[in-house]
Enzyme design. Structure first.
Site, PDB file in Angstrom:
ATOM      1  CE  LYS A 136      -7.674   1.615  11.178  1.00  0.00           C
ATOM      2  NZ  LYS A 136      -6.511   0.746  10.856  1.00  0.00           N
ATOM      3  CD1 TRP A 182      -8.565  13.786   5.662  1.00  0.00           C
ATOM      4  CD2 TRP A 182      -8.200  15.669   4.524  1.00  0.00           C
ATOM      5  NE1 TRP A 182      -9.677  14.567   5.796  1.00  0.00           N
ATOM      6  CE2 TRP A 182      -9.490  15.743   5.107  1.00  0.00           C
ATOM      7  CE3 TRP A 182      -7.761  16.756   3.779  1.00  0.00           C
ATOM      8  CZ2 TRP A 182     -10.331  16.830   4.951  1.00  0.00           C
ATOM      9  CZ3 TRP A 182      -8.595  17.850   3.618  1.00  0.00           C
ATOM     10  CH2 TRP A 182      -9.871  17.889   4.195  1.00  0.00           C
ATOM     11  CB  ALA A 219      -6.463  -0.748   7.299  1.00  0.00           C
ATOM     12  CE1 TYR A 234     -10.709   2.574   7.735  1.00  0.00           C
ATOM     13  CE2 TYR A 234     -11.153   4.918   8.019  1.00  0.00           C
ATOM     14  CZ  TYR A 234     -10.257   3.883   7.848  1.00  0.00           C
ATOM     15  OH  TYR A 234      -8.910   4.140   7.818  1.00  0.00           O
ATOM     16  N   GLY A 254       0.819  -1.210   0.000  1.00  0.00           N
ATOM     17  CA  GLY A 254       0.000   0.000   0.000  1.00  0.00           C
ATOM     18  C   GLY A 254       0.850   1.256   0.000  1.00  0.00           C
TER      19      GLY A 254
END
Length: 300
Positions: free
Chosen positions: A141, A162, A72, A137, A10
């Site tokens: 988390k 962000w 994730a 989400y 990622g």
């Protein structure tokens, strides 16, 4: 030092691998302990973090000194329509890594999100504020955070927001694609936060990793802007001849042709714990974005 990275393909995992291979980040050199680190890079195709036995066996066999938990389920709208998958990855996956780390005495650095907060603040949110997520989400988390704290003694929980980087999909690349294809883009101007360059985040994570300053951290770019402000700067730096038009969240939802999860109206975070420990070297969001464009090579 031997480091296991989950979600290694990622945008954050790739940046961490790049830094560790080079012995430095865009912000400067890595701590001496990391300059010849052995990196175990895993992703969903090589390690299923939702499988407790697989995770335990892998960690027991390779015995890393530290685990950087970057994997994730980050598709916020997808979490609303597939909560089982979100729960499996974001909560159970975190639990499995925490238990495995504890068994061998490894450090665990777990990456979390601004979505654990409700988004109704008026100023950057400190680490001591009480989470109250409003999306699947954010809820999954937050449960992942709780599992890390419950099952692991030596943990860093780092919330960011962000995020964008050179690898993988992100908001910056989406805006570039839309601006180039359409010559215009409409973006919400009533959601505020702090854009975070993955290069900056990776630098701070690695500075923190070699310490014993365990706990909960916030780590985002400096300053606050709206998605509209962010997009205006993206388009300006890209040189693409496109117009950026502001719209409200309600207008965006009305025009969306999919399930839209609740987004925080205000998600800026205060990097208080960084300032109190290793130091906050995060650049202002505009400076970090300009640096991104100096190095970014668009995919053809």
């Amino acid at each position: 030092m031997k480091i296991l990275i989950t979600g290694a393909n990622g945008q954050l995992g790739s940046e961490l691998r790049r830094c560790l291979a080079a012995g430095q980040s865009e912000l400067g050199p890595l701590p001496a302990k990391l300059r010849h680190a052995t990196v175990l890079a895993t992703d969903v195709d090589t390690l299923d973090i939702t499988n407790r036995h697989e995770v335990a066996a892998y960690v027991r066999h390779h015995a890393p000194d530290a685990i950087l938990s970057c994997a994730a389920y980050t598709n916020v709208d997808g979490c609303e329509t597939n909560p089982e998958a979100a729960f499996a990855v974001n909560a159970i996956g975190a639990r499995n890594l925490a238990m495995a780390a504890e068994e061998i005495g490894a450090k665990l650095m777990h990456i979390s999100t601004d979505y654990v907060f409700p988004g109704d603040a008026k100023a950057p949110v400190w680490e001591y504020e009480t989470p109250a997520p409003r999306s699947v989400y954010g809820k999954t988390k937050l449960l992942g955070e709780a599992y890390v704290q419950q099952f692991c003694s030596h943990y860093f929980i780092v919330r960011t927001a962000w995020l964008y980087g050179y690898t993988g999909g992100n908001f910056v690349k989406t805006m570039l694609r839309l601006a180039k294809a359409n010559g215009s883009v409409a973006v919400v101007n009533d959601q505020l936060g702090s854009p975070t360059n993955a290069a900056d985040l990776a630098h701070e994570l690695l500075q923190l990793l070699v310490t014993k300053e365990y706990g909960v951290y916030h780590c985002t770019g400096g300053g606050v802007c709206s998605w509209y402000d962010f997009t205006c700067e993206i388009v300006r730096l890209s040189g693409i001849p496109a117009t950026v038009t502001p719209c409200s969240t309600q207008e965006y939802i009305a025009n969306a042709k999919k399930t839209v999860a609740a987004r925080p109206a205000y998600s800026a975070l205060e990097n208080a714990m960084l300032k109190a420990t290793v130091g906050n070297e995060m650049r202002s969001w505009k400076e970090a974005l300009a640096c991104f464009f100096e190095h970014y090579q668009p995919e053809e």
